[in-house]
Write a protein that holds these residues in place. Structure first.
Motif, PDB file in Angstrom:
ATOM      1  N   LEU A 125     100.340 -40.353  56.127  1.00 10.18           N
ATOM      2  CA  LEU A 125     101.541 -40.456  56.939  1.00 10.18           C
ATOM      3  C   LEU A 125     102.509 -41.425  56.277  1.00 10.18           C
ATOM      4  N   PRO A 126     103.790 -41.199  56.436  1.00 11.16           N
ATOM      5  CA  PRO A 126     104.765 -42.163  55.890  1.00 11.16           C
ATOM      6  C   PRO A 126     104.694 -43.490  56.628  1.00 11.16           C
ATOM      7  N   GLU A 127     105.259 -44.521  56.018  1.00 10.50           N
ATOM      8  CA  GLU A 127     105.194 -45.874  56.584  1.00 10.50           C
ATOM      9  C   GLU A 127     105.777 -45.962  57.997  1.00 10.50           C
ATOM     10  N   PRO A 128     106.947 -45.368  58.303  1.00  9.88           N
ATOM     11  CA  PRO A 128     107.459 -45.452  59.693  1.00  9.88           C
ATOM     12  C   PRO A 128     106.512 -44.828  60.713  1.00  9.88           C
ATOM     13  N   ALA A 129     105.890 -43.704  60.346  1.00 10.47           N
ATOM     14  CA  ALA A 129     104.966 -43.067  61.282  1.00 10.47           C
ATOM     15  C   ALA A 129     103.743 -43.938  61.520  1.00 10.47           C
ATOM     16  N   ARG A 130     103.234 -44.603  60.482  1.00 11.43           N
ATOM     17  CA  ARG A 130     102.078 -45.496  60.655  1.00 11.43           C
ATOM     18  C   ARG A 130     102.431 -46.674  61.552  1.00 11.43           C
TER      19      ARG A 130
END
Length: 373
Positions: A8-13
Motif C-alpha cells: 500500500l502507498p504511504e498515505p493509505a498505510r
C-alpha cells in the motif's frame, strides 16, 4: 517478493494505522462503559463520593488545621454533605409540590389564550394537557401495580447513597493512604500515575468549586429578583436554579422555564416577562462574566464538548449521567493536559506540569500525619 508494508502507498498505510488506533480506543471505551453500566451499583457511589470529596475537601482541611481529629473531621464533612444535599432536595421538592397546580393552570390558561388568538386548529395545548393528565393517570396505575419493583429501585438508590457517603468518609480520612497505595501499585516509582490522578482530581475539584460558586450567585440573583416581583415559592425556585446549575446549559434552561411558568401562573403575563428578563440577565452575566472570571483557573471546555458530554451521559445513565458527565469530562481533559505536559512535543518525558508540582508541594507541606492528612 515485495514486502507486505510496500503493498500500500504511504498515505493509505497512515490512514489504516489511524483507523486501527481509533477502533482500538473505541473498543476499549465501549467495554469500559458497558462494565460501568453493568456494575453501576458499585461505580455510581464511587463517582458520587469523588465529587463530594472534591467539593468539600477544603472543609475537611480547614477542620484538620483547627486540630480536629482525622476521623471526626471526615465525619463532620460528611454531615455537611447530608445537610446541604438533603436541605436543597427538600426545598426543591416542597416548592415544586406547592406550585405544581399553578404550573398546570398556567399551561391551560396559555392554551386558552393561544386558542382565542390563533384558533383551536392552530395549537390545542389544552387538549394536549388533558392527554398528558390521562397518560399520568395510566402511568400512575401501572406504577401502583408494580409496587415491588418501585420499592426495589428505591432500595437500590438508598443503598448507593449510603455507600457513596461511606466512601466519601474514607476518601477524606485516608487520602494519604490511597496515595501511597497508588504509588505502590504502579510500576517503577509511580510518580507519573500519582501525578495523573492528582491532576484529574484537581480538575474535578476546580470544576465543582467553580460551578458551586456560580450556582450560588445565580440562585441568589434569581431568588432576589423573584422575591421583588412577588413570585410565590421564590426560595424553592432559587434552590432549583442552584441544583440545575450542575447540568450546564440544560439545567439553567429547565430551572428558568419553571420560574417563568410559576410567575405566569400566579402573577400574570407582564410579571412573567419580567421574570424571564431576570433569568436571561443572570444567564448573560454568568456566560460573559462569571464563567471566564471564576473558572479561568480550571479546565476550560468548549460548549459543544459540554453538550456532547451531557448527551452521552444522558444516553448511558439518564439524569445521573447528565450530572456526572461534565465533571468526568473535566477529569479527562486534566489527564490529557498532564500527559501533554509530560510527553508532548513541547516538553521532555520527565517534565512536571506546574499544577502537579504545586499539588505535590502542597501535599508534602500539609501532610503532617502518617496518612497524609
Amino acid at each position: 517478493m515485495q514486502p507486505p508494508t510496500q503493498l500500500l502507498p504511504e498515505p493509505a498505510r497512515r490512514v489504516a494505522a489511524w483507523c486501527l488506533v481509533v477502533l482500538l480506543a473505541a473498543g476499549v471505551a465501549w467495554v469500559g462503559i458497558r462494565l460501568c453500566v453493568e456494575l453501576k451499583t458499585a461505580v455510581v457511589p464511587v463517582l458520587l463520593a469523588l465529587l463530594g470529596t472534591a467539593l468539600l475537601r477544603p472543609v475537611h482541611l480547614a477542620l484538620r488545621r483547627a486540630k480536629v481529629q482525622q476521623s471526626l473531621a471526615a465525619g463532620l464533612t460528611c454531615a455537611v454533605i447530608l445537610v446541604v444535599v438533603g436541605g436543597a432536595g427538600y426545598i426543591v421538592v416542597a416548592a415544586l409540590i406547592d406550585t405544581g397546580d399553578q404550573i398546570v393552570a398556567s399551561v391551560k390558561q396559555a392554551a386558552a389564550d393561544l386558542s382565542d388568538r390563533f384558533g383551536t386548529g392552530a395549537l390545542d395545548l389544552d387538549h394536549l394537557a388533558d392527554n398528558a393528565q390521562d397518560l399520568l393517570k395510566k402511568y400512575g396505575g401501572s406504577a401502583a401495580s408494580g409496587v415491588l419493583s418501585g420499592l426495589s429501585v428505591v432500595g437500590e438508590v438508598v443503598a448507593m447513597a449510603v455507600l457513596a457517603l461511606l466512601l466519601c468518609f474514607f476518601f477524606l480520612r485516608d487520602a494519604g493512604r490511597f496515595r501511597v497505595a497508588l504509588r505502590q501499585a504502579a510500576p517503577g516509582s509511580g510518580e507519573t500515575l500519582e501525578a495523573i490522578a492528582r491532576r484529574s482530581f484537581n480538575s474535578i475539584a476546580g470544576f465543582m468549586h467553580g460551578t458551586t460558586l456560580i450556582a450560588l450567585i445565580d440562585a441568589t440573583c434569581i431568588g432576589v429578583g423573584l422575591l421583588i416581583l412577588g413570585v410565590p415559592g421564590a426560595v424553592g425556585l432559587a434552590a432549583l436554579v442552584f441544583v440545575g446549575a450542575y447540568i450546564p446549559y440544560l439545567g439553567a434552561f429547565i430551572s428558568g422555564a419553571v420560574a417563568v411558568l410559576v410567575a405566569l401562573a400566579d402573577r400574570g403575563f407582564v410579571i412573567a416577562l419580567w421574570a424571564l428578563g431576570v433569568v436571561l440577565a443572570v444567564q448573560v452575566l454568568e456566560g460573559h462574566v462569571l464563567q471566564p472570571m471564576i473558572q479561568s483557573r480550571t479546565v476550560q471546555m468548549h460548549p459543544a464538548v459540554v453538550l456532547l458530554a451531557i448527551t452521552g451521559g444522558a444516553s448511558v445513565a439518564g439524569i445521573l449521567g447528565m450530572l456526572l458527565a461534565v465533571p468526568l469530562t473535566a477529569a479527562a481533559f486534566g489527564i490529557v493536559s498532564e500527559l501533554r505536559g509530560r510527553y508532548g512535543t513541547g516538553g521532555a518525558g520527565g517534565s512536571v506540569s506546574r499544577e502537579t508540582a504545586a499539588g505535590s508541594s502542597s501535599a508534602a507541606g500539609g501532610s503532617s500525619s502518617p496518612d497524609g492528612s
